[in-house]
Write a protein that holds these residues in place. Structure first.
Motif, PDB file in Angstrom:
ATOM      1  N   ASP A  44       0.813  -1.219   0.000  1.00 18.52           N
ATOM      2  CA  ASP A  44       0.000   0.000   0.000  1.00 18.52           C
ATOM      3  C   ASP A  44       0.847   1.269   0.000  1.00 18.52           C
ATOM      4  O   ASP A  44       0.496   2.247  -0.662  1.00 18.52           O
ATOM      5  CB  ASP A  44      -0.935   0.014   1.217  1.00 18.52           C
ATOM      6  N   ALA A  45       1.955   1.262   0.732  1.00 17.24           N
ATOM      7  CA  ALA A  45       2.791   2.466   0.799  1.00 17.24           C
ATOM      8  C   ALA A  45       3.310   2.836  -0.587  1.00 17.24           C
ATOM      9  O   ALA A  45       3.309   4.014  -0.976  1.00 17.24           O
ATOM     10  CB  ALA A  45       3.943   2.257   1.778  1.00 17.24           C
ATOM     11  N   TYR A  46       3.727   1.838  -1.351  1.00 15.68           N
ATOM     12  CA  TYR A  46       4.284   2.093  -2.679  1.00 15.68           C
ATOM     13  C   TYR A  46       3.217   2.594  -3.651  1.00 15.68           C
ATOM     14  O   TYR A  46       3.449   3.528  -4.419  1.00 15.68           O
ATOM     15  CB  TYR A  46       4.948   0.824  -3.229  1.00 15.68           C
ATOM     16  N   ILE A  47       2.032   1.995  -3.603  1.00 16.17           N
ATOM     17  CA  ILE A  47       0.994   2.446  -4.542  1.00 16.17           C
ATOM     18  C   ILE A  47       0.487   3.835  -4.172  1.00 16.17           C
ATOM     19  O   ILE A  47       0.174   4.642  -5.050  1.00 16.17           O
ATOM     20  CB  ILE A  47      -0.161   1.426  -4.698  1.00 16.17           C
ATOM     21  N   LEU A  48       0.446   4.153  -2.880  1.00 18.58           N
ATOM     22  CA  LEU A  48       0.045   5.495  -2.463  1.00 18.58           C
ATOM     23  C   LEU A  48       1.057   6.522  -2.971  1.00 18.58           C
ATOM     24  O   LEU A  48       0.679   7.563  -3.516  1.00 18.58           O
ATOM     25  CB  LEU A  48      -0.086   5.575  -0.946  1.00 18.58           C
ATOM     26  N   GLU A  49       2.338   6.208  -2.834  1.00 18.92           N
ATOM     27  CA  GLU A  49       3.396   7.096  -3.338  1.00 18.92           C
ATOM     28  C   GLU A  49       3.273   7.274  -4.859  1.00 18.92           C
ATOM     29  O   GLU A  49       3.394   8.389  -5.371  1.00 18.92           O
ATOM     30  CB  GLU A  49       4.764   6.503  -2.979  1.00 18.92           C
ATOM     31  N   THR A  50       3.007   6.187  -5.576  1.00 21.20           N
ATOM     32  CA  THR A  50       2.844   6.244  -7.030  1.00 21.20           C
ATOM     33  C   THR A  50       1.623   7.073  -7.399  1.00 21.20           C
ATOM     34  O   THR A  50       1.677   7.906  -8.324  1.00 21.20           O
ATOM     35  CB  THR A  50       2.713   4.818  -7.610  1.00 21.20           C
ATOM     36  N   ASN A  51       0.531   6.887  -6.683  1.00 18.38           N
ATOM     37  CA  ASN A  51      -0.698   7.627  -6.936  1.00 18.38           C
ATOM     38  C   ASN A  51      -0.480   9.128  -6.731  1.00 18.38           C
ATOM     39  O   ASN A  51      -0.943   9.950  -7.528  1.00 18.38           O
ATOM     40  CB  ASN A  51      -1.817   7.110  -6.023  1.00 18.38           C
ATOM     41  N   ARG A  52       0.238   9.485  -5.667  1.00 18.24           N
ATOM     42  CA  ARG A  52       0.515  10.893  -5.389  1.00 18.24           C
ATOM     43  C   ARG A  52       1.449  11.485  -6.445  1.00 18.24           C
ATOM     44  O   ARG A  52       1.207  12.580  -6.957  1.00 18.24           O
ATOM     45  CB  ARG A  52       1.155  11.035  -4.014  1.00 18.24           C
ATOM     46  N   LYS A  53       2.503  10.756  -6.763  1.00 16.27           N
ATOM     47  CA  LYS A  53       3.544  11.267  -7.658  1.00 16.27           C
ATOM     48  C   LYS A  53       3.058  11.464  -9.091  1.00 16.27           C
ATOM     49  O   LYS A  53       3.342  12.485  -9.719  1.00 16.27           O
ATOM     50  CB  LYS A  53       4.740  10.319  -7.641  1.00 16.27           C
TER      51      LYS A  53
END
Length: 138
Positions: A44-53
């Motif tokens: 989840d942390a990685y996909i949240l970062e990708t979604n934000r970026k």
């Protein structure tokens, strides 16, 4: 070429040869051939970062699809959060592998031009997912 990789998680225990064939079959059923598809399984942390970026969205999701489809050949990068897939499977009362396959093909269906945000589109996407899952014969 269809590739599978991970970022911070273990690779799911799936038959990736069969999944590659299935993806090609589903794409063909929608009039497309398969070019380069890259799947990145993450947390989840990685996909949240990708979604934000990349999308300026500040929320968790099960899949983000980057579409590079051209001239009838689907191509793209798909980022899939295994954490969200697991929580969605539990919430829906379905098996983890079944939900993961649904998400994997969901990205392919987006690349084939099927959307799920507008009026009536979610139902079309769900019907397309169900037809694709029947092809896989879960």
């Amino acid at each position: 070429m269809i590739e599978f990789m991970t970022e911070g998680v273990d690779m799911p225990l799936l038959d990736f040869g069969r999944i590659r064939e299935w993806i090609c079959e589903v794409a063909a059923s929608h009039g497309f051939t398969v070019g380069n598809l890259n799947y990145c399984f993450c947390d989840d942390a990685y996909i949240l970062e990708t979604n934000r970026k990349f999308l300026q969205h500040d929320y968790y999701t099960d899949i983000i699809t980057f579409d590079y489809t051209r001239r009838g050949r689907i191509g793209g990068d798909m980022v899939i959060s295994l954490d969200t897939v697991a929580s969605n499977a539990a919430g829906l009362g379905v098996g983890y592998d079944s939900e993961l396959l649904r998400v994997i093909i969901h990205g392919v269906l987006h690349l084939c031009g099927i959307n799920d945000k507008g009026p009536g589109e979610r139902e079309i996407m769900e019907e397309s997912e169900n037809k694709a899952l029947e092809i896989y014969e879960i």
